[in-house]
Scaffold this motif. Structure first.
Motif, PDB file in Angstrom:
ATOM      1  N   PRO A   1       0.795  -1.240   0.000  1.00 32.42           N
ATOM      2  CA  PRO A   1       0.000   0.000   0.000  1.00 32.42           C
ATOM      3  C   PRO A   1       0.821   1.280   0.000  1.00 32.42           C
ATOM      4  CG  PRO A   1      -0.966  -1.599   1.494  1.00 32.42           C
ATOM      5  CD  PRO A   1       0.351  -2.168   1.062  1.00 32.42           C
ATOM      6  N   GLY A   2       1.964   1.310   0.687  1.00 29.89           N
ATOM      7  CA  GLY A   2       2.757   2.532   0.742  1.00 29.89           C
ATOM      8  C   GLY A   2       3.944   2.541  -0.196  1.00 29.89           C
ATOM      9  N   ALA A   3       4.082   1.494  -1.014  1.00 25.45           N
ATOM     10  CA  ALA A   3       5.276   1.354  -1.854  1.00 25.45           C
ATOM     11  C   ALA A   3       5.390   2.461  -2.902  1.00 25.45           C
ATOM     12  CB  ALA A   3       5.274  -0.014  -2.534  1.00 25.45           C
ATOM     13  N   TYR A   4       4.282   2.790  -3.566  1.00 23.11           N
ATOM     14  CA  TYR A   4       4.339   3.784  -4.635  1.00 23.11           C
ATOM     15  C   TYR A   4       4.616   5.184  -4.082  1.00 23.11           C
ATOM     16  CZ  TYR A   4       2.456   0.022  -7.483  1.00 23.11           C
ATOM     17  OH  TYR A   4       2.282  -1.181  -8.116  1.00 23.11           O
ATOM     18  N   GLU A   5       4.002   5.511  -2.943  1.00 23.08           N
ATOM     19  CA  GLU A   5       4.252   6.812  -2.312  1.00 23.08           C
ATOM     20  C   GLU A   5       5.719   6.918  -1.879  1.00 23.08           C
ATOM     21  OE1 GLU A   5       1.831   4.797  -1.659  1.00 23.08           O
ATOM     22  OE2 GLU A   5      -0.053   5.885  -1.979  1.00 23.08           O
ATOM     23  N   ALA A   6       6.251   5.815  -1.330  1.00 24.06           N
ATOM     24  CA  ALA A   6       7.650   5.823  -0.895  1.00 24.06           C
ATOM     25  C   ALA A   6       8.588   5.987  -2.083  1.00 24.06           C
ATOM     26  CB  ALA A   6       7.962   4.519  -0.145  1.00 24.06           C
ATOM     27  N   MET A   7       8.276   5.346  -3.195  1.00 16.28           N
ATOM     28  CA  MET A   7       9.111   5.466  -4.386  1.00 16.28           C
ATOM     29  C   MET A   7       9.079   6.890  -4.939  1.00 16.28           C
ATOM     30  SD  MET A   7      11.188   4.061  -6.496  1.00 16.28           S
ATOM     31  CE  MET A   7      11.010   2.291  -6.219  1.00 16.28           C
ATOM     32  N   ASP A   8       7.898   7.508  -4.954  1.00 16.44           N
ATOM     33  CA  ASP A   8       7.796   8.901  -5.430  1.00 16.44           C
ATOM     34  C   ASP A   8       8.601   9.838  -4.535  1.00 16.44           C
ATOM     35  OD1 ASP A   8       6.185   8.223  -7.553  1.00 16.44           O
ATOM     36  OD2 ASP A   8       4.307   8.616  -6.496  1.00 16.44           O
ATOM     37  N   ALA A   9       8.514   9.617  -3.211  1.00 14.54           N
ATOM     38  CA  ALA A   9       9.266  10.469  -2.276  1.00 14.54           C
ATOM     39  C   ALA A   9      10.769  10.301  -2.479  1.00 14.54           C
ATOM     40  CB  ALA A   9       8.876  10.113  -0.839  1.00 14.54           C
ATOM     41  N   ARG A  10      11.209   9.081  -2.746  1.00 15.38           N
ATOM     42  CA  ARG A  10      12.638   8.833  -2.960  1.00 15.38           C
ATOM     43  C   ARG A  10      13.104   9.514  -4.253  1.00 15.38           C
ATOM     44  NH1 ARG A  10      16.789   5.342  -1.342  1.00 15.38           N
ATOM     45  NH2 ARG A  10      15.462   4.729   0.393  1.00 15.38           N
ATOM     46  N   ARG A  11      12.286   9.455  -5.288  1.00 15.78           N
ATOM     47  CA  ARG A  11      12.659  10.107  -6.549  1.00 15.78           C
ATOM     48  C   ARG A  11      12.810  11.616  -6.353  1.00 15.78           C
ATOM     49  NH1 ARG A  11       8.406   6.515  -9.931  1.00 15.78           N
ATOM     50  NH2 ARG A  11       9.828   4.883 -10.682  1.00 15.78           N
ATOM     51  N   GLN A  12      11.923  12.180  -5.550  1.00 19.03           N
ATOM     52  CA  GLN A  12      11.992  13.623  -5.280  1.00 19.03           C
ATOM     53  C   GLN A  12      13.272  13.973  -4.520  1.00 19.03           C
ATOM     54  OE1 GLN A  12       8.339  14.885  -3.363  1.00 19.03           O
ATOM     55  NE2 GLN A  12       7.070  13.843  -4.903  1.00 19.03           N
ATOM     56  N   ARG A  13      13.657  13.127  -3.554  1.00 18.20           N
ATOM     57  CA  ARG A  13      14.881  13.399  -2.793  1.00 18.20           C
ATOM     58  C   ARG A  13      16.111  13.285  -3.696  1.00 18.20           C
ATOM     59  NH1 ARG A  13      12.214  10.224   1.031  1.00 18.20           N
ATOM     60  NH2 ARG A  13      13.520   8.398   0.608  1.00 18.20           N
ATOM     61  N   ILE A  14      16.097  12.275  -4.591  1.00 16.65           N
ATOM     62  CA  ILE A  14      17.227  12.108  -5.504  1.00 16.65           C
ATOM     63  C   ILE A  14      17.325  13.308  -6.443  1.00 16.65           C
ATOM     64  CG2 ILE A  14      18.109  10.745  -7.445  1.00 16.65           C
ATOM     65  CD1 ILE A  14      16.921   8.268  -6.070  1.00 16.65           C
ATOM     66  N   ALA A  15      16.179  13.752  -6.974  1.00 18.17           N
ATOM     67  CA  ALA A  15      16.166  14.891  -7.891  1.00 18.17           C
ATOM     68  C   ALA A  15      16.644  16.169  -7.200  1.00 18.17           C
ATOM     69  CB  ALA A  15      14.755  15.088  -8.447  1.00 18.17           C
ATOM     70  N   ALA A  16      16.348  16.285  -5.904  1.00 17.80           N
ATOM     71  CA  ALA A  16      16.725  17.493  -5.163  1.00 17.80           C
ATOM     72  C   ALA A  16      18.146  17.422  -4.627  1.00 17.80           C
ATOM     73  CB  ALA A  16      15.750  17.704  -4.010  1.00 17.80           C
ATOM     74  N   GLY A  17      18.818  16.291  -4.812  1.00 15.75           N
ATOM     75  CA  GLY A  17      20.185  16.156  -4.309  1.00 15.75           C
ATOM     76  C   GLY A  17      20.246  15.990  -2.812  1.00 15.75           C
ATOM     77  N   ALA A  18      19.132  15.631  -2.173  1.00 17.18           N
ATOM     78  CA  ALA A  18      19.107  15.462  -0.720  1.00 17.18           C
ATOM     79  C   ALA A  18      19.813  14.167  -0.332  1.00 17.18           C
ATOM     80  CB  ALA A  18      17.656  15.427  -0.222  1.00 17.18           C
ATOM     81  N   PRO A  19      20.392  14.124   0.875  1.00 11.39           N
ATOM     82  CA  PRO A  19      21.061  12.882   1.312  1.00 11.39           C
ATOM     83  C   PRO A  19      20.048  11.753   1.501  1.00 11.39           C
ATOM     84  CG  PRO A  19      20.889  14.441   3.124  1.00 11.39           C
ATOM     85  CD  PRO A  19      20.484  15.186   1.890  1.00 11.39           C
ATOM     86  N   LEU A  20      20.476  10.557   1.203  1.00 15.86           N
ATOM     87  CA  LEU A  20      19.613   9.378   1.325  1.00 15.86           C
ATOM     88  C   LEU A  20      20.142   8.464   2.420  1.00 15.86           C
ATOM     89  CD1 LEU A  20      19.168   8.501  -2.464  1.00 15.86           C
ATOM     90  CD2 LEU A  20      17.635   9.836  -1.013  1.00 15.86           C
ATOM     91  N   THR A  21      19.244   7.780   3.079  1.00 18.53           N
ATOM     92  CA  THR A  21      19.616   6.825   4.120  1.00 18.53           C
ATOM     93  C   THR A  21      19.315   5.413   3.638  1.00 18.53           C
ATOM     94  OG1 THR A  21      19.111   8.412   5.873  1.00 18.53           O
ATOM     95  CG2 THR A  21      19.220   6.083   6.499  1.00 18.53           C
ATOM     96  N   LEU A  22      20.285   4.536   3.795  1.00 21.73           N
ATOM     97  CA  LEU A  22      20.111   3.150   3.374  1.00 21.73           C
ATOM     98  C   LEU A  22      20.503   2.237   4.530  1.00 21.73           C
ATOM     99  CD1 LEU A  22      19.524   1.211   0.998  1.00 21.73           C
ATOM    100  CD2 LEU A  22      21.970   1.285   0.467  1.00 21.73           C
ATOM    101  N   ALA A  23      19.649   1.275   4.845  1.00 23.08           N
ATOM    102  CA  ALA A  23      19.931   0.359   5.953  1.00 23.08           C
ATOM    103  C   ALA A  23      19.741  -1.082   5.497  1.00 23.08           C
ATOM    104  CB  ALA A  23      19.005   0.653   7.131  1.00 23.08           C
TER     105      ALA A  23
END
Length: 215
Positions: free
Chosen positions: A176-198
């Protein structure tokens, strides 16, 4: 009709089977489900004890050190297509329960090996990679998530016609939240914001799994 026999070993295997059941029910095809159970509810006596030992080995393997090393050494030399005393014990009650009615979907190579070569067993391999011990030739059909995983099974001697590429297995609760999470990640990547990976690991995964995920 389709029966489902789960291993309840580890975390991934049971969730892959749950996902397939969920998909059938979501498409209102629950009428195809004849039986659903797991090896612990089917097995008795020595057979059930043997399955408990298999599950315990997964849990112990996550502790690290010599125990984990020994676990991976044993697992890496496992061949579920080769008849053994352990597989006979594991499969004693499973074979009696399975009978010969419709398709039987299982989620672990040990179940395939315990049941032996049959024309009605379909094996669900949800992992992105396929270590040698996951490749069993006794199943009539094998579900794999990607073409790359399929290629490893073909190298292991599985005919392409017996392989079914499903797409990546995603736990139903995440969808249910997968598509929203993917859109948010694309926005962070486009904005050059730092990403967290665990990464979270039980420690029981085969080496090729960990190497593939890390890469």
């Amino acid at each position: 009709m389709i029966s489902f026999l789960g291993s309840e070993v580890g975390r991934g295997h049971p969730f892959y089977l749950d996902g397939l059941l969920h998909a059938l029910e979501a498409k209102k095809r629950g009428d195809l489900i004849a039986r659903r159970t797991d090896v612990f509810r089917v097995s008795r006596g020595p057979s059930r004890f043997a399955w408990k030992c298999v599950r315990a080995s997964y849990r112990v393997a996550g502790r690290g050190g010599p125990v984990t090393w020994l676990y991976h050494r044993i697992r890496g030399n496992t061949d579920y297509d080769r008849e053994s005393t352990l597989l006979k014990v594991l499969g004693r009650d499973l074979r009696r329960w399975a009978g010969r009615t419709g398709i039987l979907v299982v989620d672990h190579p040990a179940i395939v090996g315990a049941l032996g070569r049959r024309d009605d067993v379909w094996y669900l391999h949800g992992e992105m990679v396929a270590p040698p011990e996951a490749i069993v030739r006794a199943a009539a059909r094998v579900f794999v998530p990607t073409e790359d995983a399929a290629s490893w099974f073909m190298r292991g001697g599985i005919h392409p016609e017996r392989l079914l590429v499903t797409g990546i297995c995603v736990e139903p609760g995440i969808v249910p939240g997968a598509y929203e999470a993917m859109d948010a990640r694309r926005q962070r990547i486009a904005a050059g914001a730092p990403l967290t990976l665990a990464f979270f690991s039980s420690g029981a995964e085969p080496g090729p799994h960990v190497a593939s995920l890390a890469a």
